[in-house]
Design a protein around this motif. Structure first.
Motif, short mmCIF file in Angstrom:
data_model
loop_
_atom_site.label_atom_id
_atom_site.label_comp_id
_atom_site.label_asym_id
_atom_site.label_seq_id
_atom_site.Cartn_x
_atom_site.Cartn_y
_atom_site.Cartn_z
N SER A 251 -20.45 5.56 21.69
CA SER A 251 -19.26 5.31 20.87
C SER A 251 -18.98 6.51 19.97
O SER A 251 -19.84 7.36 19.72
N TYR B 109 -5.67 7.86 16.74
CA TYR B 109 -6.64 7.71 17.82
C TYR B 109 -7.68 6.66 17.46
O TYR B 109 -8.88 6.86 17.59
N ASP C 269 -8.99 2.62 17.92
CA ASP C 269 -8.96 1.34 18.63
C ASP C 269 -9.01 0.25 17.55
O ASP C 269 -10.08 -0.02 16.99
N HIS C 270 -7.89 -0.31 17.20
CA HIS C 270 -7.80 -1.18 16.04
C HIS C 270 -8.63 -2.46 16.18
O HIS C 270 -8.99 -3.08 15.18
N LYS C 271 -8.95 -2.82 17.42
CA LYS C 271 -9.79 -4.01 17.59
C LYS C 271 -11.22 -3.75 17.12
O LYS C 271 -11.92 -4.67 16.70
N ARG C 272 -11.65 -2.50 17.23
CA ARG C 272 -13.03 -2.16 16.84
C ARG C 272 -13.10 -1.33 15.57
O ARG C 272 -14.17 -0.93 15.13
N GLY D 99 -14.94 2.90 15.81
CA GLY D 99 -13.84 2.36 16.59
C GLY D 99 -12.82 3.43 16.94
O GLY D 99 -11.62 3.15 17.03
N SER E 153 -10.97 6.06 19.39
CA SER E 153 -10.63 6.10 20.81
C SER E 153 -11.03 7.43 21.44
O SER E 153 -11.03 8.48 20.78
#
Length: 907
Positions: free
Chosen positions: A404, A448, A450-453, A481, A483
């Motif tokens: 990640s 950049y 990933d708003h879910k994470r 989180g 991207s």
């Protein structure tokens, strides 16, 4: 009454799944007393308080309290015991974190201590996540190093001073040699640093010789061991170049630097101490084809905590506790992104503010808990680049072990965050921290993501709210989180690709050394000649090979010198060292300058070496205390430093001053000092007191420019000559005749000249300093009371024989932005070399102003006469004037008038 704390295993840093209990001990209590315990979070908010009545036993009491803390980070715990009118108070830091499995030998995290307690501190550092800890001593501290190994840490050793490096100690016997030390203790003692900031012997050639002999032994024992030369002050490129010329980098396996940029922000490019100067180091390494890891073995920001004085630094040099935590994290992140392999944060001595833990025991300051979280965020991760889509934001991206992407982000707002907030100029120059109108936070929309994470954590690792934007400031924020879309937009800031010691062929086992038999105390030019003088040089040949050596030692010198024996046959048995002596004589008339004396073997495989030799003027003028009249004579002293009598012919000329005899002949016996009277034919009121002398003797010719010391304080508005402080610091500024080491950055020695005038009226003494400097470096808030900035010192003495001044004014012409309106003055304490103020002087009695130009600056100073002590019937002052010349490539250079009497003259 007195209060102390009982420290559990691991100190007062607790894991989240442990009981957070603290034990307080109170001694010397008579009768019942009230105990008040308070707990504050990192923001200074009181989150808990207890009040209890305690009954002591035999004037002692023990109190145990479980603390209600659940968020990670730093807490301050305060205890107050009250008994009638008597009371005692004590506080300590407490930390909360989670366990962490360190990344092993690739860890970049260490602490550099002058001292630590082997019984308690290793367990504390283990909880923080430290991998390297500097031993508080030399090679005798093996027991402490072994104790560290039990806690998964390695010892870092800094060897300093004396004969610690000498071949006799390290290479001639089997006892305490570098070879056997490395063989026996290499698995517990890593990062051997040979010297501290090039101070050993103050002789770079000798230091290189020592380091090479020690390094060769270590390489033979373990070619992949970590050992360096002297840890460089900042990025001391010019000293590094001399060491490189001697071949030292073939004998070490990593480069050690000490990037102390306090109190300025870590991102600041000013001063060669700064982290940004690592870019110069990268250029130096590329130019010299040096490939090895770079380690910052000392770095730190001293903070104002509970000190009531500072033995080495000014209060303005010390940052706040919060700034120390922020700067620690930002510094480390910059080091990591640049590719620095190891970083050791300086953790002592506490009286200078260099702590990140309590001085009384294993308990944290805020910076230690910030480090604790930083390790958990990036230890084992890989830096992959910076996102530079917003100039206001530092955005460093890491790939974690699970694949990640995370980042650390912050916004620099101030040039520094000194505890003296009025000095902390904002980056956009809108004001200072003390103004209260500087925008300290910035709304940033991260790209950049990933708003879910998407998650964000503060410097202590606790969650912060996220929305469409983040509020960021000086304190770093960690985000996760991110991207993969960010990858093409990253800029790699890596300067040093090599992160580990690589095995390579052994360097030559024959080593050479050259040095003056009686060296002077200067790192660059440790051999001082006057025209005609003979000096003895010691030349050493170390044969660490397995065969006897038969060769010829060749000594070469510039035309200004005569070498008595240019070729010396040498025979050195295997494993032995032989020393040879050779005499060098400076020509009886020789140009002032800096020159190299070379030594090499005719056929042998050894790096050539050189000694830097300076030639100094044989002329000195006696001071004058007024404008010389026609027919008056001024006195010029000349010393014949040779061992025989010489007859000289001297041609003399001046600007604005005419001599009755422009040509004089004189004779001086061996070692004789003579006084030459120079009758004046005419002299303008504003003559220039720098004189040109052409000297001839025995077919040799040289030119000298001695300065007439003008030591007069004239009435205001009188036309007077200036005093001149010339740019003749031989080690770096020998002008056109410079023939010393190649200089980095400026490309040539810095030239500095300054004109100094003093005047007076009924109430004030006035000073005017016009300093011609081809590189003006003005930094208002800097280390050690402004010795790392261009500026002027005025030191006043009560008696000509006094060692220390009773007044010491330090004047800097500008602030961090180079603005003349930032000109300021401090008074330096007479008993402390670098620290101010702690004096009784009323600073309202002195005022300063300045003007800044491209190649010069002017400082005007006004001192109330009644605030200083006059001398000899109140018609003179005893002063020493120092002009400080700073650049980005080396230590500041000092130019002094010397302590002398300055007389008040009448119209």
């Amino acid at each position: 009454m007195n209060i102390s704390f009982e420290y559990p295993y691991g100190g007062l840093i607790f894991y989240t799944d442990e009981e957070k209990a603290i034990t307080v001990k109170i001694n010397g209590v008579n009768g019942d007393f009230k105990l008040i315990c308070s707990l504050f979070n990192y923001n200074g908010e009181k989150i808990f308080e207890s009040k209890d009545c305690i009954k002591p036993v035999d004037s002692k009491a023990t109190y145990r309290l479980t603390l209600p803390i659940k968020y990670k980070g730093y807490y301050k715990f305060t205890v107050r015991a009250e008994s009638g009118e008597c009371f005692a108070e004590k506080s300590t830091g407490i930390g909360l974190t989670v366990p962490h499995e360190r990344s092993g030998d690739n860890s970049v995290f260490g602490i550099s201590c002058n001292f630590w307690n082997p019984a308690t501190d290793p367990a504390l550092y283990e909880r923080v996540g430290i991998r390297y800890l500097r031993n508080p001593g030399k090679e005798t501290t093996i027991k402490a190093a072994a104790e560290l190994k039990k806690h998964g840490m390695y010892s870092q050793v800094q060897l300093q001073g004396g004969d610690m490096f000498s071949p006799k100690r390290w290479a001639d016997s089997k006892r305490n040699t570098a070879y056997y030390y490395q063989k026996q203790y290499g698995d517990i003692s890593r990062l051997i640093e040979h010297g501290n900031e090039h101070w050993e012997e103050k002789n770079l050639g000798l230091l290189a010789e020592w380091v090479k002999s020690t390094g060769l032994a270590r390489l033979k024992a373990d070619p992949e061991a970590w050992h360096s030369g002297s840890g460089a002050a900042g990025v001391d490129i010019n000293k590094m170049q001399i060491m490189c010329d001697q071949g030292m980098y073939d004998y070490i396996t990593f480069i050690a630097v000490h990037n102390y940029s306090f109190p300025q922000r870590p991102e600041s490019p000013e001063s060669y101490w700064s982290i940004e100067r690592l870019r110069d180091l990268a250029e130096f390494m590329k130019k010299n084809k040096i490939e090895m890891p770079v380690c910052c073995t000392e770095q730190g920001y001293p903070a104002m905590y509970d000190q009531n004085k500072c033995e080495s630094y000014s209060p303005g040099d010390l940052v706040t506790l919060e700034a120390q935590a922020d700067y620690l994290v930002r510094s480390w992140l910059i080091f990591i992104s640049y590719g620095v392999a190891k970083v050791l944060w300086f953790n002592g001595p506490w009286y200078d503010g260099f702590g990140i833990q309590e001085k009384d025991g294993p308990a944290p300051w805020p910076a230690m808990m910030a480090l604790c979280q930083l390790i958990r965020e990036v230890d084992g991760a890989t830096y992959i680049g910076d996102l530079k889509n917003d100039k206001n934001v530092c955005f460093k991206v890491f790939r974690q072990k699970d694949g990640s992407l995370t980042a650390a982000i912050w916004r620099p707002i101030y040039y520094s965050r000194s505890c003296e907030k009025e000095k902390n100029l904002s980056l956009d120059l809108t004001g200072t921290q003390a103004d209260g109108n500087v925008k300290e936070h910035y709304s940033y929309v991260p790209e950049y993501i990933d708003h879910k994470r998407f998650e964000a954590r503060n410097i202590m690792g606790n969650p912060i709210e996220t929305g469409a934007s983040l509020t960021i400031g000086e304190s770093p924020i960690y985000i996760s989180g991110i991207s993969e879309d960010i990858i093409p937009h990253l800029h790699d800031e890596t300067l040093f690709a090599c992160k580990n010691v690589c095995k390579r062929p052994l360097p030559p086992s024959i080593l050479l050394g050259i040095c003056d038999e009686k060296p002077s105390s200067d790192a660059y030019v440790s051999s001082r000649f006057f025209p005609g003088q003979t000096r003895t040089y010691k030349l050493r040949v170390h044969n660490f090979s397995g065969e006897d050596l038969n060769d010829v030692l060749i000594i070469t010198a510039p035309k200004q010198f005569y070498v008595f024996k240019e070729e010396i046959p040498v025979t050195v048995a295997a494993g032995q060292t032989e020393e040879y002596a050779v005499k060098l004589t400076c020509r009886p008339a020789a140009d002032v300058g800096c020159f190299k004396i070379h030594a090499r073997l005719k056929a042998g495989n050894a790096h050539p070496v050189y000694q830097l030799a300076g030639i100094y003027s044989p002329f000195v003028f006696e001071p004058i205390y007024g404008i010389p009249s026609s027919g008056e004579a001024i006195k010029l002293k000349f010393t014949n430093h040779s061992d025989k009598t010489h007859t000289y012919k001297m041609h003399i000329s001046g600007r604005g001053i005419e001599f009755s005899e422009n040509v004089q002949c004189f004779t001086a016996a061996a070692g004789q000092e003579i006084s030459i009277a120079l009758p004046i034919a005419g002299c303008r009121e504003d003559f220039v007191p720098a004189v040109n002398i052409k000297l001839e003797t025995e077919g040799c010719t040289a030119e000298y420019n001695p300065v007439i010391p003008v030591r007069m304080i004239a009435p205001v508005n009188a036309v007077t000559p200036c005093s001149v402080i010339s740019g003749w610091d031989i080690s770096m500024t020998a002008g056109e005749r410079y023939n010393g080491p190649e200089l980095f950055g400026t490309g040539s020695p810095e030239k500095l000249d300054s004109n100094v005038r003093f005047s007076y009226d009924d109430s004030y003494i006035y000073g005017r300093f016009e300093v011609f400097d081809n590189r003006v470096v003005c930094v208002k808030n800097t280390r050690r009371n402004n010795i790392d900035s261009d500026g002027v010192w005025i030191r006043l003495y009560r008696d000509i024989n006094d060692e220390k001044p009773y007044r010491h004014f330090s004047i800097v012409p500008a602030d961090q932005a180079g603005r003349a309106c930032g000109c300021y003055v401090n008074e330096v304490s007479a008993g402390v070399k670098f620290a101010y103020p702690y004096t009784d002087y009323d600073m309202k009695n002195i005022s300063v102003s300045s003007e800044i130009f491209k190649d010069r600056y002017i400082i005007n100073v006004k001192i109330k006469k009644s605030s200083i002590e006059m001398f000899a019937g109140k018609n003179s002052l005893i002063m020493d004037i120092r002009v400080i010349n700073m650049n980005d490539d080396d230590w500041p250079r000092f130019y002094d008038t010397g302590k002398s009497i300055w007389k008040l003259i009448k119209n």
